[in-house]
Design an enzyme around this catalytic site. Structure first.
Site, mmCIF file in Angstrom:
data_model
loop_
_atom_site.group_PDB
_atom_site.id
_atom_site.type_symbol
_atom_site.label_atom_id
_atom_site.label_comp_id
_atom_site.label_asym_id
_atom_site.label_seq_id
_atom_site.Cartn_x
_atom_site.Cartn_y
_atom_site.Cartn_z
ATOM 1 C CG PHE A 145 -1.897 1.205 0.982
ATOM 2 C CD1 PHE A 145 -3.138 1.083 0.719
ATOM 3 C CD2 PHE A 145 -1.500 2.448 1.484
ATOM 4 C CE1 PHE A 145 -3.869 2.021 0.425
ATOM 5 C CE2 PHE A 145 -2.376 3.657 1.542
ATOM 6 C CZ PHE A 145 -3.516 3.489 0.982
ATOM 7 C CG ASP A 162 5.583 3.873 1.794
ATOM 8 O OD1 ASP A 162 5.375 4.517 2.844
ATOM 9 O OD2 ASP A 162 4.514 3.817 0.997
ATOM 10 C CE LYS A 206 -0.752 5.278 7.751
ATOM 11 N NZ LYS A 206 -2.343 5.101 8.116
ATOM 12 C CB THR A 214 0.068 26.667 -3.842
ATOM 13 O OG1 THR A 214 -0.333 26.740 -5.455
ATOM 14 C CG2 THR A 214 -0.149 27.684 -3.318
#
Lengths: 462, 462
Positions: free
Chosen positions: B181, B287, B318, B343
């Site tokens: 994931f 990750d 997280k 931005t």
């Protein structure tokens, strides 16, 4: 009330302190795009102050994202509120464990300004994310209709999607326009078409790009030509929908193409887009990331169009100080939970800021102010464009609040000269200078200050 | 110090107040995934309190994202600080107009815990965005090397990328693993392979999926078999790199596949990945969105591997309460400004929270505590697995802090029964229960409370 500042620039821009701080930063965080380093504690209202003590009237507003002024007292109060402190320290996975207050925060904040025809929201953290969530909703709706209501997923769909293969991972497209900007994620970037610097070297989806009308100015002198141009573009949109290699599930459009050069089209063009998307079952997404929250003289840029039926989704970010999309059709809620989902689903702290922004806009009638001040500013610029026709070309944004832009030779040089005179202003497209003042910009800034500095610069360059 | 709570559930879960609030919310905001509605003001430390007054020991922690407890006093102090208020009300476009404090906030916060071998950062707002930014950096680096250092972009590249066509928009891939994931954007979702509910109906890139080792437990009894499995998977990775229809620019891997079922592999496997990626010039992205910030008993999950050279990029979110990626190689900074840009580039307010989280973790030595407590908890669970072998299978996470999981029949039923006994716990994969306590979880919770409740549930189901 915050102390009212004045323009005052005493060093080169960026000044020595800005340069030194920026250099230190660059060793750990890419600082090549830094204009100057800011003392936000000294900045106030329409004025931004740099670490060298220079004070600028800010009509760029953090790339069009500061809504109601630096150190706005109402926002400071919201930032100090107990609900803000809780939102900061107890960050929820809001889809699983929302706070007792979440429903009220949405209803008394963002939903108060939900565009006509929409009454539901999905929250996000950036305009890019908001657009991608809208694309996902469009794709899921397309397949839901194709599959048939109540039809469950097939085992082949379930297994193939994990392989990134059909039929679970289908060939479907979002259409966008040449010169558009919709963000920098892999989906949103596939719809962004404004500049190579955003897109080069990044894999993208084979999605259709339609021509955005290239209107001629002044509009009144080119009415027939412009109408024909818009008609041609609408025909192209329909042709692309019918001929693209895969179904077009959605179309995304900015009310005014901003990053791409402040390109406008008429209400008739957008009504045409609404008609053609409805005719072919294409979801219409209006990207109000830059146009939303009042700067066009209406709360939402697309309210200028008086559509016969509302857009399917409206995305927002920037001046909202948070992000997400509004929608009305409950079929845009996917058929199962957890399909449109992520850990945080936005940030309640930023949604609380947004609520304070909305209260400030509504209680001070800042959208009407923006419409009124924009007219003054436009008239001033029109005069300057007559005086300096080679330097202010294709002035646009009439009756669009302060959302005003013009073409010029050497926009970077003009912007740099304006900074030295104490006006922080930005560019867009290839040869365009855009005004993006805050909603608290008023006649004193528009009339006396900004075009005065601009007049000086234009005169020196004439 | 916050009041210490105890487990206490007096209503069904969700209770009547949760249900009523959730129903109201659902009219404007999809609330189908709500477990219960929370009174965050009453929640404290390891305990979450719902609007019905039920108190739960929280070992799910907002999908593994609360680091140091609800209403942590140090975080409250950070939330009330002048720098926080300024960050909330004066949100910068940080790439153009960083604050005077930004450099110090990064250096005294996130960069203090930069993984070994990394010293630069790019900030983001979610794990999904962090991964996509890392993919973009990998793609730009790949093309930079292919193009040759100092070679400028061709006119064909510049024009074709705006058409989403080659050569400007190249066919390049990121490899990921089955059951991984990595997020829900169009790029990150193309690398996510855990569940159809995340992916169905969403167009994706034709990128390679490698097999993640399926280890057998207990590890000590299957050493040879597991080593052979890992070798087979590594060979497949290399074969995919060599045979894929387009170049593989990057590979992304979780130290422990979390959402996909808490799947572990050995340090030797990850060293093998480092070797094969280096051999073929593939950027290795780790990750650490769920594994980072201490829960595995080391600050970063990949520190368990003792790699001979560090990963190219490490992404986080997280428990960091903000997001982004760390890197070392300066060539991962694109050749021109504004290529990696947006931005806001993250949110300084969340980075300030992160700094407070880091100070709390380091000053209280919470990573060491997590390692110690994890051992106690694992030992307890091991005993329970002997007692209830049909209900606790494939116990995993030994020497991985509190990052512990086991397979069971009917995990949803188990989790529901645990909630009624006052433990908020979550699932992952297909038949897995995962523990994700906060870093302040200690022996009193691990020994007395959690496995005690778990024992009751297991006994009632045996």
């Amino acid at each position: 009330m915050p102390h009212v500042l004045e323009k005052s620039v005493t060093t080169e821009v960026p000044g020595p302190m800005s340069k030194a701080t920026s250099k230190k930063l660059d060793a750990v965080f890419d600082a090549r795009a830094v204009y100057f380093v800011v003392d936000y504690d000294k900045s106030s209202g329409n004025y931004i102050v740099d670490v060298d003590g220079n004070q600028y009237l800010d009509v760029y507003s953090q790339i069009a994202s500061i809504p109601v002024g630096y150190n706005n007292p109402a926002l400071i109060a919201a930032a100090q509120s107990p609900e803000m402190i809780s939102a900061l320290v107890n960050r929820p996975a809001i889809g699983n464990f929302p706070s007792a207050q979440w429903n009220d925060i949405l209803r008394n904040g963002l939903l108060k300004v939900a565009p006509p025809g929409t009454d539901k929201i999905f929250t996000a953290q950036s305009g890019s994310e908001a657009n991608e969530l809208a694309y996902k909703a469009a794709f899921m709706l397309y397949r839901r209709k194709e599959r048939g209501e109540g039809q469950d997923w097939t085992t082949e769909e379930i297994s193939s999607c994990l392989e990134n293969a059909k039929p679970g991972s289908p060939d479907l497209a979002i259409m966008s326009f040449a010169n558009s900007f919709h963000g920098r994620g892999f989906g949103s970037l596939s719809t962004t078409r404004s500049k190579a610097v955003h897109k080069l070297d990044i894999p993208s989806f084979n999605w259709p790009k339609a021509t955005f009308p290239a209107l001629k100015y002044p509009l009144a002198q080119h009415a027939e030509e412009n109408a024909a141009e818009e008609k041609r573009c609408l025909q192209e949109v329909e042709k692309l929908i019918l001929s693209w290699h895969c179904p077009v599930a959605g179309l995304i459009v900015e009310p005014i193409q901003s990053e791409g050069g402040d390109n406008h089209a008429s209400p008739a063009f957008f009504q045409g887009l609404r008609d053609v998307t409805q005719k072919h079952g294409v979801v219409m997404i209006v990207d109000e990331v830059q146009t939303g929250f009042g700067a066009t003289g209406k709360f939402w840029g697309h309210e200028h169009w008086n559509l016969t039926s509302p857009p399917d989704m409206v995305t927002f970010s920037k001046k909202a100080q948070t992000a997400g999309y509004f929608f009305g059709n409950p079929l845009l809620i996917p058929d199962k939970a957890y399909r449109q989902f992520n850990t945080w689903i936005g940030d309640p702290a930023r949604v609380i800021v947004s609520k304070a922004v909305i209260e400030e806009i509504l209680s001070k009638d800042l959208v009407a102010q923006c419409a009124r001040v924009g007219d003054v500013l436009y008239t001033e610029l029109e005069k300057l464009s007559t005086q300096y026709p080679e330097q202010i070309k294709n002035l646009r944004g009439k009756n669009q609040g302060t959302y005003i832009a013009f073409d010029t030779q050497d926009p970077a040089g003009l912007v740099s000269a304006m900074k030295r005179l104490g006006v922080n202003i930005g560019t867009c497209g290839i040869n365009t200078v855009r005004l993006r003042p805050m909603l608290i910009f008023d006649e004193t800034h528009g009339n006396m200050t900004n075009s005065h500095a601009l007049g000086k610069v234009l005169n020196s360059r004439a």
